[in-house]
Design a protein around this motif. Structure first.
Motif, PDB file in Angstrom:
ATOM      1  N   GLU A  51     -10.508  37.129   2.925  1.00  0.00           N
ATOM      2  CA  GLU A  51     -10.854  36.325   4.386  1.00  0.00           C
ATOM      3  C   GLU A  51      -9.904  35.840   5.005  1.00  0.00           C
ATOM      4  OE1 GLU A  51     -14.008  32.728   5.325  1.00  0.00           O
ATOM      5  OE2 GLU A  51     -14.087  33.487   3.232  1.00  0.00           O
ATOM      6  N   LEU A  52      -8.882  34.944   4.546  1.00  0.00           N
ATOM      7  CA  LEU A  52      -7.940  34.792   5.133  1.00  0.00           C
ATOM      8  C   LEU A  52      -6.485  35.234   4.391  1.00  0.00           C
ATOM      9  CD1 LEU A  52      -8.509  30.784   5.955  1.00  0.00           C
ATOM     10  CD2 LEU A  52      -8.196  32.674   7.740  1.00  0.00           C
ATOM     11  N   ASN A  53      -5.484  35.674   5.104  1.00  0.00           N
ATOM     12  CA  ASN A  53      -4.434  35.975   4.226  1.00  0.00           C
ATOM     13  C   ASN A  53      -3.314  34.845   4.008  1.00  0.00           C
ATOM     14  OD1 ASN A  53      -2.500  36.111   6.432  1.00  0.00           O
ATOM     15  ND2 ASN A  53      -3.089  38.169   6.683  1.00  0.00           N
ATOM     16  N   GLY A  54      -2.264  35.014   3.479  1.00  0.00           N
ATOM     17  CA  GLY A  54      -1.533  33.542   3.007  1.00  0.00           C
ATOM     18  C   GLY A  54      -1.005  33.227   4.315  1.00  0.00           C
ATOM     19  N   LEU A  55      -0.563  33.892   5.419  1.00  0.00           N
ATOM     20  CA  LEU A  55       0.083  33.807   6.602  1.00  0.00           C
ATOM     21  C   LEU A  55      -1.020  32.930   7.477  1.00  0.00           C
ATOM     22  CD1 LEU A  55       2.120  36.890   7.429  1.00  0.00           C
ATOM     23  CD2 LEU A  55       2.955  34.554   6.700  1.00  0.00           C
ATOM     24  N   GLU A  56      -2.198  33.560   7.484  1.00  0.00           N
ATOM     25  CA  GLU A  56      -3.171  32.693   8.334  1.00  0.00           C
ATOM     26  C   GLU A  56      -3.614  31.587   7.739  1.00  0.00           C
ATOM     27  OE1 GLU A  56      -5.531  36.870   9.608  1.00  0.00           O
ATOM     28  OE2 GLU A  56      -6.094  36.052   7.743  1.00  0.00           O
ATOM     29  N   LEU A  57      -3.723  31.562   6.289  1.00  0.00           N
ATOM     30  CA  LEU A  57      -3.995  30.114   5.742  1.00  0.00           C
ATOM     31  C   LEU A  57      -2.683  29.062   5.912  1.00  0.00           C
ATOM     32  CD1 LEU A  57      -5.687  28.353   4.040  1.00  0.00           C
ATOM     33  CD2 LEU A  57      -4.423  29.423   1.854  1.00  0.00           C
ATOM     34  N   GLN A  58      -1.461  29.598   6.015  1.00  0.00           N
ATOM     35  CA  GLN A  58      -0.566  28.719   6.236  1.00  0.00           C
ATOM     36  C   GLN A  58      -0.771  28.032   7.726  1.00  0.00           C
ATOM     37  OE1 GLN A  58       3.283  30.583   6.996  1.00  0.00           O
ATOM     38  NE2 GLN A  58       4.218  28.867   6.332  1.00  0.00           N
ATOM     39  N   GLU A  59      -1.178  28.905   8.604  1.00  0.00           N
ATOM     40  CA  GLU A  59      -1.170  28.544   9.909  1.00  0.00           C
ATOM     41  C   GLU A  59      -2.433  27.517  10.130  1.00  0.00           C
ATOM     42  OE1 GLU A  59      -2.639  30.775  13.942  1.00  0.00           O
ATOM     43  OE2 GLU A  59      -1.031  31.652  12.822  1.00  0.00           O
ATOM     44  N   GLU A  60      -3.400  27.741   9.479  1.00  0.00           N
ATOM     45  CA  GLU A  60      -4.509  26.776   9.568  1.00  0.00           C
ATOM     46  C   GLU A  60      -4.314  25.657   8.928  1.00  0.00           C
ATOM     47  OE1 GLU A  60      -8.474  25.884  10.429  1.00  0.00           O
ATOM     48  OE2 GLU A  60      -7.320  27.392  11.288  1.00  0.00           O
ATOM     49  N   LEU A  61      -3.725  25.466   7.703  1.00  0.00           N
ATOM     50  CA  LEU A  61      -3.173  24.305   7.084  1.00  0.00           C
ATOM     51  C   LEU A  61      -2.395  23.678   7.818  1.00  0.00           C
ATOM     52  CD1 LEU A  61      -2.806  25.724   3.324  1.00  0.00           C
ATOM     53  CD2 LEU A  61      -4.709  24.140   3.933  1.00  0.00           C
TER      54      LEU A  61
END
Length: 195
Positions: A51-61
């Motif tokens: 669903e979210l890769n690590g980079l997208e998750l980092q940005e969302e967090l």
């Protein structure tokens, strides 16, 4: 955070054996729902997840207010992904296979960074708290005093009596808990640098 259950279990056990408090998440949404944990802390996560890769998750967090640093691990890492992660604030980007020593060192760097950031934030909050006790008029007087204006000049500028300014100036010094004008000036400069 890793979507591979065996990797997740292995990392969790390794961190627990080393004495770390660990929360494991197999899906990015679960971490987002959880919210930031107590400080100091860090997020160790895989680059490739559902669903979210690590980079997208980092940005969302980061967008939702996470302050904890990140350590990326990946078997599929490439230079552009590593650069992007580091520019967004990751402490390290480790390619699988990595050694336990490398990972623990990266986590220690992340925790040290988070401890330091937490102390700075606590100092900023304490400083803001000291100045939040001032009334709007006391804040005006404080600003003018720190610009070097005399009580008589402040009184003329504000259209009030010099004795009133003297009293307001005294209240400012008392509320902000400083003993000298030099100390007040330093605190106001620090407060302004936070904005």
């Amino acid at each position: 955070m890793d979507d591979d259950p065996s990797v997740l279990r292995g990392l969790t056990r390794m961190f627990q054996v080393e004495g770390y408090a660990v929360e494991e998440f197999s899906h990015p949404r679960r971490l987002l729902e959880r919210g930031p944990g107590p400080r100091p802390g860090c997020v160790v996560m895989d680059l490739r997840m559902p669903e979210l890769n690590g980079l997208e998750l980092q940005e969302e967090l980061r967008r939702t207010g996470w302050l904890h640093p990140f350590v990326f691990i990946s078997g599929h890492g490439d230079v552009p992904a590593a650069v992007k992660a580091m520019k967004a604030g990751a402490v390290d980007f480790l390619s699988k296979p990595f050694s336990t020593t490398e990972l623990l060192a990266a986590v220690e760097r992340a925790l040290a960074q988070d401890r330091a950031a937490s102390l700075v934030e606590q100092e900023h909050q304490a400083l803001r708290s000291r100045f939040s006790t001032l009334t709007p008029r006391e804040w005006q007087v404080c600003r003018m005093v720190t610009l070097g204006l005399l009580n008589k000049q402040i009184a003329a500028e504000l259209g009030t009596a010099e004795q009133t300014v003297r009293l307001q100036r005294s209240r400012v010094m008392e509320k902000v808990a400083v003993d000298s004008l030099a100390e007040l000036v330093r605190l106001v400069e620090r407060l302004d640098s936070q904005r």
